[in-house]
Design an enzyme around this catalytic site. Structure first.
Site, PDB file in Angstrom:
ATOM      1  N   ASP A 414      -6.484  37.412 -40.591  1.00 46.89           N
ATOM      2  CA  ASP A 414      -5.694  36.915 -39.460  1.00 46.89           C
ATOM      3  C   ASP A 414      -6.624  36.451 -38.336  1.00 46.89           C
ATOM      4  O   ASP A 414      -7.832  36.764 -38.328  1.00 46.89           O
ATOM      5  CB  ASP A 414      -4.786  38.066 -38.981  1.00 46.89           C
ATOM      6  CG  ASP A 414      -3.575  37.593 -38.189  1.00 46.89           C
ATOM      7  OD1 ASP A 414      -3.506  36.402 -37.848  1.00 46.89           O
ATOM      8  OD2 ASP A 414      -2.699  38.442 -37.898  1.00 46.89           O
ATOM      9  N   ASP A 475       5.042  32.961 -38.302  1.00 43.15           N
ATOM     10  CA  ASP A 475       5.589  34.279 -37.954  1.00 43.15           C
ATOM     11  C   ASP A 475       7.107  34.237 -37.847  1.00 43.15           C
ATOM     12  O   ASP A 475       7.736  35.268 -37.646  1.00 43.15           O
ATOM     13  CB  ASP A 475       5.003  34.752 -36.617  1.00 43.15           C
ATOM     14  CG  ASP A 475       3.661  35.431 -36.811  1.00 43.15           C
ATOM     15  OD1 ASP A 475       3.329  35.773 -37.959  1.00 43.15           O
ATOM     16  OD2 ASP A 475       2.943  35.608 -35.816  1.00 43.15           O
TER      17      ASP A 475
HETATM   18  C1  DGJ Z   1      -0.035  37.731 -36.528  1.00 45.60           C
HETATM   19  C2  DGJ Z   1       0.423  37.501 -37.943  1.00 45.60           C
HETATM   20  O1  DGJ Z   1       0.895  36.202 -38.104  1.00 45.60           O
HETATM   21  C3  DGJ Z   1       1.468  38.548 -38.287  1.00 45.60           C
HETATM   22  O2  DGJ Z   1       1.966  38.308 -39.578  1.00 45.60           O
HETATM   23  C4  DGJ Z   1       0.864  39.902 -38.164  1.00 45.60           C
HETATM   24  O3  DGJ Z   1      -0.156  40.060 -39.121  1.00 45.60           O
HETATM   25  C5  DGJ Z   1       0.317  40.126 -36.762  1.00 45.60           C
HETATM   26  N1  DGJ Z   1      -0.569  39.065 -36.386  1.00 45.60           N
HETATM   27  C6  DGJ Z   1      -0.401  41.445 -36.664  1.00 45.60           C
HETATM   28  O4  DGJ Z   1      -0.998  41.642 -35.451  1.00 45.60           O
END
Ligand code: DGJ
Length: 656
Positions: A414, A475
């Site tokens: 990430d 997300d």
């Molecule tokens: C952003 C990601 O897109 C989410 O899926 C998740 O992993 C969060 N970060 C965790 O902090």
């Protein structure tokens, strides 16, 4: 000379070299400054004495299979450029990139712009631009707008990553292309740092598209003796509409970009929308058991497992299991997940540090920063400067150890904030270091699969797809919003890499309540995953989900490896239909989503595409058989359940 319908070499030889347009130099492969060049430059350098113009002499060229390299040298200054072209027998995509070499031994050369390539389109009566705009949780919103005559259109990222607000590709058509008809020209950049694509349309009817890594105002330094290679800026001409172009990009990604194209992506569960930051051994064991019952094949524990990371305020950088949450380390949970028959995946965010962390307290100088300036915190975090070799080595070291010491099958990499206070040279160096760490990790741990994520779809591009097996698309897991996000994503990128979760009944972001079938049917258009508080789902819903997962396993080879036809592209409230066809045309999958019922607005039959007209196809769920020719000429009426959020899945197989 020509980028369009295929012509034989002897036909091309008769074409005029279009080197001027109303006096201006036009149509060059990598226009620099100097002479009558007034369009967007692909190359802008400053030599030590301030001269910015370049004047090239041809040096030589080589052809190695499908790879042509043309070398040019400046007449006076110590600069060489290589123009690279790579073509494939099994793809219409042409990969282009360039390389700069400082052939002197004295002063550095400042490089303001060093694009990979400039593409010149043939003359057409009109031009239209297609691209994706977006933001966090609303990535990949497809837009088609006229390309401004007499103007320049710039798409760019200054954020250090690919970014959500646009994506490094654009398509130009002559204004009349549709999903399955008409000519399109697409160029896509394989780069995950900052970038810039500039399209010029002259009033006289010429279009050029120049693109590369880096952005305005961030000059790079080419040291004496240094050679610097740009990323690929790939181009594709297609004569069969936007859909035809997309299918060619998907095939190209499968043949020449993705590291594991022949695998099918497993059904994963991700803890993020279930336990958020509150992960611990007990609750993960509990959810893992429920996930396994539903047919999940890969269990991924997201953020919150390490250091003091109990919220977004602390812990990034301290990559050891949180002793309160995992008193015996990660191994017991990993063993449990494996015992349940699933693979184990783990979330990491290697490029970041929270100021409240042991790492930052020990190495406050490791972050991107500038003297006499503040350090902008976003999501309470700072960016580690991977351009510094000791920082990148530290990151590789702990990742390598983590994978060596645990039976981890998958990592979700990430990246959750843009760069600020960045020394100009650090942008490129950072992305190169990320690529190099990913490459080294893959080589050292070939069994590990990797997902690219940057607050959802902030790092999706052909560069990262060459090093990761799938991406986290957004997300936003709301199924209605997702239809639009997936539509934009699919313009260039393939379904098998598109991570798509079915989540809780009430979506955590939009608060929309949608039935389990609709949530799954939308996510089944990519690499299916699940998230959410499974223990709160009614038992009947978990059972239905398990049946949907089983059905997905039956169709996923067609979705992930087949050809995509966007039969009815999404509108604000209408029905959307997509279809996937296996390479041998023996199987087809149709997914249709109707978010809102409208009385009196019947859904007409949907004409399928890409089938064998002489074959008979059967829908095993009803036993009905159809002629391929009839399915394509007349179509099929999708049977929707009553009410809003209706969806259907049809799986057709040929029968003798
Ligand atoms: C952003 C990601 O897109 C989410 O899926 C998740 O992993 C969060 N970060 C965790 O902090």
């Amino acid at each position: 000379m020509h980028w369009g319908p295929r012509l034989a070499p002897e036909q091309l030889a008769g074409l005029p070299l279009r080197s001027r347009s109303h006096g201006d130099v036009f149509g060059e492969e990598l226009p620099g400054e100097g002479g009558e060049r007034f369009g967007p430059p692909s190359l802008r350098v400053a030599f030590a004495d301030g001269v910015r113009a370049v004047e090239w002499d041809y040096v030589d060229h080589t052809i190695d299979g499908g790879h042509l390299t043309v070398r040019l040298a400046d007449r006076h200054y110590p600069l060489e450029v290589e123009l690279h072209y790579r073509v494939y027998d099994d793809s219409d995509v042409i990969e282009r990139w360039s390389a700069l070499r400082h052939t002197g031994d004295a002063d550095p050369i400042v490089v303001d712009i060093a694009d990979s390539a400039s593409w010149t389109l043939p003359a057409r009566p009109d031009y239209r631009l297609s691209y994706v705009a977006g933001e966090w949780s609303a990535e990949f919103q497809l837009r088609r707008v006229p390309l401004v005559p007499g103007g320049e259109t710039v798409l760019t990222s200054r954020r250090g990553i690919t970014r959500h607000q646009s994506n490094p590709w654009l398509t130009v058509d002559s204004g009349d292309a549709t999903e399955e008809h008409g000519e399109t020209w697409t160029a896509a950049l394989a780069w995950s740092g900052t970038w810039r694509i500039a399209a010029l349309r002259t009033l006289g009817g010429h279009v050029t598209v120049s693109g590369g890594s880096g952005h305005d105002g961030a000059p790079r330094t080419l040291a004496p003796g240094a050679r610097w290679e740009t990323p690929v800026f790939a181009g594709l001409y297609a004569a069969d509409g936007f859909g035809g172009a997309s299918r060619r990009w998907h095939e190209h990604a499968r043949r020449h970009v993705l590291p594991t194209p022949d695998e099918v992506r497993p059904v994963l569960y991700n803890s993020w929308e279930g336990t958020w930051f509150d992960v611990n051994e007990d609750n993960q064991r509990e959810i893992a058991a429920l996930a396994a019952e539903m047919g999940v094949e890969l269990f991924v524990m997201d953020d919150g497992w390490f250091g003091g990371r109990t919220s977004e305020r602390a812990g990034l950088g301290d990559w050891w299991p949180n002793p309160d949450r995992f008193p015996n380390g990660l191994t017991p949970l990993i063993q449990e997940v494996h015992k349940l028959g699933m693979r184990f995946g783990l979330w990491v965010e290697p490029e970041m540090v929270n100021p409240d962390s042991d790492l930052y307290r020990a190495h406050p100088d490791w972050v991107l920063h500038m003297p006499n300036r503040g350090r902008t915190e976003i999501r309470n975090q700072l960016v580690l400067d991977f351009g510094r070799s000791e920082v990148a080595e530290w990151a590789y070291g702990w990742l390598d150890r983590l994978l060596a010491e645990h039976e981890i099958d998958f990592i979700k990499w990430d990246m959750n904030r843009p760069f600020t206070e960045t020394p100009p040279d650090a942008f490129t160096a950072h992305t190169e270091a990320v690529y190099s760490i990913l490459d080294r990790l893959r080589a050292a741990h070939p069994q590990v699969r990797i997902e690219s994520c940057a607050s959802g779809g902030g790092r999706v591009d052909l560069g990262v797809l060459a090093r990761t097996d799938q991406v986290w698309t957004s997300d936003n897991t709301d199924p209605v919003d997702r239809i639009h996000i997936q539509h934009g994503y699919s313009q260039v990128y393939p379904a098998q890499a598109m991570g798509a979760w079915a989540s809780d009944p009430v979506n955590p972001l939009t608060r929309r309540l949608a039935p389990v079938r609709f949530r799954f049917h939308v996510a089944m258009a990519g690499a299916l995953g699940i998230s959410g508080s499974l223990h709160e789902w009614p038992a009947a819903e978990r059972q239905e989900a398990a049946a949907l997962v089983a059905q997905y396993k039956d169709i996923r080879h067609v979705v992930q490896h087949g050809a995509l036809y966007r039969l009815t592209p999404p509108t604000v409230e209408g029905t959307t239909v997509v279809q996937y066809v296996s390479a041998d045309r023996s199987e087809a999958v149709v997914l249709a989503w109707r978010p809102a019922v409208r009385h009196g607005q019947a859904d007409p039959p949907v004409r399928l595409a890409g089938l064998d007209p002489s074959a008979r196809y059967q829908d095993p769920s009803t036993g009905t058989t159809y002629d391929g020719a009839v399915l394509m000429a007349y179509g099929l009426e999708p049977a929707f359940p009553k009410g809003d959020y209706a969806s259907t899945l049809i799986h057709l197989r040929t029968v003798p």
